[in-house]
Design a protein around this motif. Structure first.
Motif, PDB file in Angstrom:
ATOM      1  N   PRO A  47       0.808  -1.233   0.000  1.00  0.00           N
ATOM      2  CA  PRO A  47       0.000   0.000   0.000  1.00  0.00           C
ATOM      3  C   PRO A  47       0.842   1.284   0.000  1.00  0.00           C
ATOM      4  CG  PRO A  47      -0.946  -1.587   1.511  1.00  0.00           C
ATOM      5  CD  PRO A  47       0.380  -2.154   1.073  1.00  0.00           C
ATOM      6  N   ILE A  48       1.993   1.249   0.670  1.00  0.00           N
ATOM      7  CA  ILE A  48       2.893   2.414   0.652  1.00  0.00           C
ATOM      8  C   ILE A  48       3.420   2.622  -0.765  1.00  0.00           C
ATOM      9  CG2 ILE A  48       5.116   3.320   1.446  1.00  0.00           C
ATOM     10  CD1 ILE A  48       4.590   1.803   4.114  1.00  0.00           C
ATOM     11  N   PHE A  49       3.892   1.530  -1.386  1.00  0.00           N
ATOM     12  CA  PHE A  49       4.392   1.633  -2.756  1.00  0.00           C
ATOM     13  C   PHE A  49       3.296   2.096  -3.712  1.00  0.00           C
ATOM     14  CE2 PHE A  49       7.930  -1.784  -2.079  1.00  0.00           C
ATOM     15  CZ  PHE A  49       8.697  -0.853  -1.394  1.00  0.00           C
ATOM     16  N   ASN A  50       2.090   1.599  -3.528  1.00  0.00           N
ATOM     17  CA  ASN A  50       0.982   2.002  -4.399  1.00  0.00           C
ATOM     18  C   ASN A  50       0.682   3.492  -4.277  1.00  0.00           C
ATOM     19  OD1 ASN A  50       0.646  -0.590  -5.376  1.00  0.00           O
ATOM     20  ND2 ASN A  50      -1.072  -1.068  -4.033  1.00  0.00           N
ATOM     21  N   GLN A  51       0.820   4.025  -3.075  1.00  0.00           N
ATOM     22  CA  GLN A  51       0.507   5.435  -2.840  1.00  0.00           C
ATOM     23  C   GLN A  51       1.611   6.372  -3.327  1.00  0.00           C
ATOM     24  OE1 GLN A  51      -0.497   6.403   1.214  1.00  0.00           O
ATOM     25  NE2 GLN A  51      -0.652   8.583   0.784  1.00  0.00           N
ATOM     26  N   TYR A  52       2.871   5.975  -3.143  1.00  0.00           N
ATOM     27  CA  TYR A  52       3.964   6.899  -3.410  1.00  0.00           C
ATOM     28  C   TYR A  52       4.840   6.552  -4.614  1.00  0.00           C
ATOM     29  CZ  TYR A  52       2.901   8.657   1.239  1.00  0.00           C
ATOM     30  OH  TYR A  52       2.271   9.190   2.332  1.00  0.00           O
ATOM     31  N   CYS A  53       4.841   5.302  -5.055  1.00  0.00           N
ATOM     32  CA  CYS A  53       5.798   4.879  -6.079  1.00  0.00           C
ATOM     33  C   CYS A  53       5.133   4.398  -7.368  1.00  0.00           C
ATOM     34  CB  CYS A  53       6.688   3.755  -5.541  1.00  0.00           C
ATOM     35  SG  CYS A  53       7.414   4.080  -3.924  1.00  0.00           S
ATOM     36  N   ALA A  54       4.228   3.464  -7.239  1.00  0.00           N
ATOM     37  CA  ALA A  54       3.610   2.824  -8.408  1.00  0.00           C
ATOM     38  C   ALA A  54       2.443   3.644  -8.937  1.00  0.00           C
ATOM     39  CB  ALA A  54       3.160   1.413  -8.053  1.00  0.00           C
ATOM     40  N   VAL A  55       2.694   4.934  -9.118  1.00  0.00           N
ATOM     41  CA  VAL A  55       1.654   5.828  -9.619  1.00  0.00           C
ATOM     42  C   VAL A  55       1.920   6.123 -11.090  1.00  0.00           C
ATOM     43  CG1 VAL A  55       1.155   6.859  -7.376  1.00  0.00           C
ATOM     44  CG2 VAL A  55       2.907   7.863  -8.806  1.00  0.00           C
ATOM     45  N   SER A  56       0.900   6.464 -11.809  1.00  0.00           N
ATOM     46  CA  SER A  56       1.002   6.735 -13.243  1.00  0.00           C
ATOM     47  C   SER A  56       2.099   7.754 -13.524  1.00  0.00           C
ATOM     48  CB  SER A  56      -0.341   7.246 -13.761  1.00  0.00           C
ATOM     49  OG  SER A  56      -0.248   7.515 -15.134  1.00  0.00           O
ATOM     50  N   GLY A  57       2.975   7.423 -14.431  1.00  0.00           N
ATOM     51  CA  GLY A  57       4.060   8.322 -14.802  1.00  0.00           C
ATOM     52  C   GLY A  57       5.324   8.117 -13.997  1.00  0.00           C
ATOM     53  N   CYS A  58       5.280   7.237 -13.029  1.00  0.00           N
ATOM     54  CA  CYS A  58       6.473   6.994 -12.199  1.00  0.00           C
ATOM     55  C   CYS A  58       6.902   5.531 -12.312  1.00  0.00           C
ATOM     56  CB  CYS A  58       6.197   7.378 -10.747  1.00  0.00           C
ATOM     57  SG  CYS A  58       6.078   9.169 -10.508  1.00  0.00           S
ATOM     58  N   HIS A  59       6.800   4.814 -11.220  1.00  0.00           N
ATOM     59  CA  HIS A  59       7.280   3.432 -11.178  1.00  0.00           C
ATOM     60  C   HIS A  59       6.123   2.441 -11.241  1.00  0.00           C
ATOM     61  CE1 HIS A  59      11.198   5.071 -10.338  1.00  0.00           C
ATOM     62  NE2 HIS A  59      10.734   5.711  -9.287  1.00  0.00           N
ATOM     63  N   ASP A  60       5.174   2.716 -12.125  1.00  0.00           N
ATOM     64  CA  ASP A  60       4.068   1.795 -12.333  1.00  0.00           C
ATOM     65  C   ASP A  60       4.446   0.793 -13.426  1.00  0.00           C
ATOM     66  OD1 ASP A  60       4.023   3.881 -14.269  1.00  0.00           O
ATOM     67  OD2 ASP A  60       1.947   3.418 -14.741  1.00  0.00           O
ATOM     68  N   LYS A  61       3.571  -0.174 -13.655  1.00  0.00           N
ATOM     69  CA  LYS A  61       3.850  -1.236 -14.613  1.00  0.00           C
ATOM     70  C   LYS A  61       4.067  -0.713 -16.035  1.00  0.00           C
ATOM     71  CE  LYS A  61       2.232  -5.807 -15.856  1.00  0.00           C
ATOM     72  NZ  LYS A  61       1.347  -6.887 -15.459  1.00  0.00           N
ATOM     73  N   THR A  62       3.385   0.356 -16.395  1.00  0.00           N
ATOM     74  CA  THR A  62       3.485   0.903 -17.749  1.00  0.00           C
ATOM     75  C   THR A  62       4.714   1.788 -17.921  1.00  0.00           C
ATOM     76  OG1 THR A  62       1.081   0.861 -17.914  1.00  0.00           O
ATOM     77  CG2 THR A  62       2.256   2.212 -19.514  1.00  0.00           C
ATOM     78  N   THR A  63       4.919   2.718 -17.005  1.00  0.00           N
ATOM     79  CA  THR A  63       5.985   3.707 -17.151  1.00  0.00           C
ATOM     80  C   THR A  63       7.356   3.131 -16.814  1.00  0.00           C
ATOM     81  OG1 THR A  63       4.394   5.396 -16.498  1.00  0.00           O
ATOM     82  CG2 THR A  63       6.703   6.043 -16.539  1.00  0.00           C
TER      83      THR A  63
END
Length: 124
Positions: A47-63
């Motif tokens: 949940p921490i990673f989802n909130q701060y890291c794996a966000v669109s344009g950053c360290h998500d699956k697509t970017t």
């Protein structure tokens, strides 16, 4: 007489003032209400990673900025295994400061991630 009454009222109000440091400045660091025991990946870290890291344009699956994908355990482990994760979130010299463009994570959040890494960064 009015001045004496006014003086006593002000003195009385000032003497009733009570500061409780723990209420005014709640601690979020280790030992001050921050539970770092049994920090699990699924319940706490993801949940921490989802909130701060794996966000669109950053360290998500697509970017996958800088080839880091924090949307999955295996992706997050890349930064754990190359010893970059803690340096970046702790804003240590020689590391990019993360989360980028935001304030440093609070001490409790950092302590939880650090506890998870130090306990072997298990996928539980």
């Amino acid at each position: 007489m009015k001045k004496l009454f006014l003086f006593l009222c002000v003195l009385g109000l000032a003497s009733c003032y009570y500061d409780n440091e723990e209420e005014l400045y709640p601690s979020t660091g280790v030992g001050g209400g921050c539970d770092t025991t049994n920090v699990g990946y699924a319940a706490v870290i993801q949940p921490i990673f989802n909130q701060y890291c794996a966000v669109s344009g950053c360290h998500d699956k697509t970017t996958r900025s800088s080839n880091y994908d924090f949307s999955s355990y295996s992706g997050a482990m890349t930064s754990v295994n190359n010893n970059r994760l803690l340096g970046t979130i702790m804003h240590q010299a020689g590391f990019s400061q993360m989360p980028q463009g935001m304030s440093k994570l609070d001490d409790c959040t950092i302590a939880k991630i650090k506890a998870w890494v130090n306990a072997g960064a298990k996928n539980d």
